[in-house]
Design a protein around this motif. Sequence first.
Motif, PDB file in Angstrom:
ATOM      1  N   MET A  65       0.848  -1.163   0.000  1.00 13.87           N
ATOM      2  CA  MET A  65       0.000   0.000   0.000  1.00 13.87           C
ATOM      3  C   MET A  65       0.896   1.230   0.000  1.00 13.87           C
ATOM      4  O   MET A  65       1.845   1.313   0.748  1.00 13.87           O
ATOM      5  CB  MET A  65      -0.880  -0.004   1.257  1.00 13.87           C
ATOM      6  CG  MET A  65      -1.561   1.315   1.501  1.00 13.87           C
ATOM      7  SD  MET A  65      -2.653   1.397   2.946  1.00 13.87           S
ATOM      8  CE  MET A  65      -1.614   0.933   4.279  1.00 13.87           C
ATOM      9  N   VAL A 120       0.691   5.269   0.603  1.00 13.14           N
ATOM     10  CA  VAL A 120      -0.150   6.346   1.107  1.00 13.14           C
ATOM     11  C   VAL A 120       0.500   7.664   0.721  1.00 13.14           C
ATOM     12  O   VAL A 120       1.653   7.904   1.052  1.00 13.14           O
ATOM     13  CB  VAL A 120      -0.314   6.249   2.641  1.00 13.14           C
ATOM     14  CG1 VAL A 120      -1.166   7.380   3.155  1.00 13.14           C
ATOM     15  CG2 VAL A 120      -0.907   4.911   3.020  1.00 13.14           C
ATOM     16  N   ASP A 166      -0.922  -4.258   3.898  1.00 12.10           N
ATOM     17  CA  ASP A 166      -2.349  -3.987   3.730  1.00 12.10           C
ATOM     18  C   ASP A 166      -3.143  -4.124   5.022  1.00 12.10           C
ATOM     19  O   ASP A 166      -4.174  -3.470   5.192  1.00 12.10           O
ATOM     20  CB  ASP A 166      -2.947  -4.914   2.667  1.00 12.10           C
ATOM     21  CG  ASP A 166      -2.540  -4.496   1.262  1.00 12.10           C
ATOM     22  OD1 ASP A 166      -2.201  -3.310   1.064  1.00 12.10           O
ATOM     23  OD2 ASP A 166      -2.554  -5.362   0.365  1.00 12.10           O
ATOM     24  N   TYR A 226      -2.646  -2.906   7.703  1.00 12.79           N
ATOM     25  CA  TYR A 226      -2.653  -1.631   8.435  1.00 12.79           C
ATOM     26  C   TYR A 226      -3.582  -0.611   7.792  1.00 12.79           C
ATOM     27  O   TYR A 226      -3.645   0.527   8.216  1.00 12.79           O
ATOM     28  CB  TYR A 226      -1.242  -1.046   8.539  1.00 12.79           C
ATOM     29  CG  TYR A 226      -0.369  -1.798   9.501  1.00 12.79           C
ATOM     30  CD1 TYR A 226      -0.664  -1.830  10.862  1.00 12.79           C
ATOM     31  CD2 TYR A 226       0.736  -2.497   9.054  1.00 12.79           C
ATOM     32  CE1 TYR A 226       0.125  -2.537  11.741  1.00 12.79           C
ATOM     33  CE2 TYR A 226       1.539  -3.204   9.928  1.00 12.79           C
ATOM     34  CZ  TYR A 226       1.231  -3.216  11.273  1.00 12.79           C
ATOM     35  OH  TYR A 226       2.012  -3.919  12.143  1.00 12.79           O
ATOM     36  N   ARG A 227      -4.287  -0.999   6.756  1.00  9.20           N
ATOM     37  CA  ARG A 227      -5.272  -0.123   6.127  1.00  9.20           C
ATOM     38  C   ARG A 227      -6.647  -0.565   6.629  1.00  9.20           C
ATOM     39  O   ARG A 227      -7.065  -1.687   6.385  1.00  9.20           O
ATOM     40  CB  ARG A 227      -5.202  -0.211   4.610  1.00  9.20           C
ATOM     41  CG  ARG A 227      -6.186   0.738   3.961  1.00  9.20           C
ATOM     42  CD  ARG A 227      -6.153   0.664   2.436  1.00  9.20           C
ATOM     43  NE  ARG A 227      -6.995   1.688   1.888  1.00  9.20           N
ATOM     44  CZ  ARG A 227      -6.565   2.858   1.440  1.00  9.20           C
ATOM     45  NH1 ARG A 227      -5.284   3.122   1.438  1.00  9.20           N
ATOM     46  NH2 ARG A 227      -7.407   3.745   0.990  1.00  9.20           N
ATOM     47  N   ASP A 246     -10.517   1.248   0.028  1.00  9.91           N
ATOM     48  CA  ASP A 246      -9.546   1.734  -0.950  1.00  9.91           C
ATOM     49  C   ASP A 246     -10.012   3.006  -1.656  1.00  9.91           C
ATOM     50  O   ASP A 246      -9.213   3.687  -2.295  1.00  9.91           O
ATOM     51  CB  ASP A 246      -9.259   0.656  -1.993  1.00  9.91           C
ATOM     52  CG  ASP A 246      -8.484  -0.516  -1.409  1.00  9.91           C
ATOM     53  OD1 ASP A 246      -7.789  -0.318  -0.388  1.00  9.91           O
ATOM     54  OD2 ASP A 246      -8.564  -1.620  -1.976  1.00  9.91           O
ATOM     55  N   PHE A 275      -7.074  10.472   4.318  1.00  9.54           N
ATOM     56  CA  PHE A 275      -6.785   9.092   4.689  1.00  9.54           C
ATOM     57  C   PHE A 275      -6.448   8.998   6.176  1.00  9.54           C
ATOM     58  O   PHE A 275      -6.957   8.128   6.890  1.00  9.54           O
ATOM     59  CB  PHE A 275      -5.614   8.556   3.845  1.00  9.54           C
ATOM     60  CG  PHE A 275      -5.165   7.188   4.245  1.00  9.54           C
ATOM     61  CD1 PHE A 275      -5.824   6.063   3.780  1.00  9.54           C
ATOM     62  CD2 PHE A 275      -4.084   7.013   5.089  1.00  9.54           C
ATOM     63  CE1 PHE A 275      -5.408   4.789   4.140  1.00  9.54           C
ATOM     64  CE2 PHE A 275      -3.658   5.743   5.461  1.00  9.54           C
ATOM     65  CZ  PHE A 275      -4.330   4.629   4.983  1.00  9.54           C
ATOM     66  N   GLN A 281      -8.605   6.915   8.887  1.00 11.32           N
ATOM     67  CA  GLN A 281      -7.999   5.823   9.653  1.00 11.32           C
ATOM     68  C   GLN A 281      -8.246   6.015  11.149  1.00 11.32           C
ATOM     69  O   GLN A 281      -8.625   5.081  11.861  1.00 11.32           O
ATOM     70  CB  GLN A 281      -6.490   5.759   9.389  1.00 11.32           C
ATOM     71  CG  GLN A 281      -6.091   5.262   8.025  1.00 11.32           C
ATOM     72  CD  GLN A 281      -5.969   3.767   7.960  1.00 11.32           C
ATOM     73  OE1 GLN A 281      -6.886   3.115   7.469  1.00 11.32           O
ATOM     74  NE2 GLN A 281      -4.886   3.215   8.425  1.00 11.32           N
TER      75      GLN A 281
END
Length: 87
Positions: free
Chosen positions: A1, A3, A24, A26-27, A31, A39, A43
Amino acid sequence: MKVEGMHLANRENSSSLAELTIPDHYRWVPDTIPGGPVFNVAQALEKFAKDIMEGTRRIPNFDDAVKLHILLDHIQKAADTGERQVL
């Protein structure tokens, strides 16, 4: 991923930096959420909502923020006065 606006790098056993990929798992948001500040806020809100629903405390709260600001005030006072501060 990848960012946007946030990059992690590692210099292990090398003189140059190598960009690290964030796994991923940690996402926590879809998407469709764009990178950058949007973002980061999404999160944090996802974890905040999960803490409320599950009765957990995985993210900092207001009390943690107060403690951090007290610490920062002590650091600033030490820098301004040159005197050791006791917490």
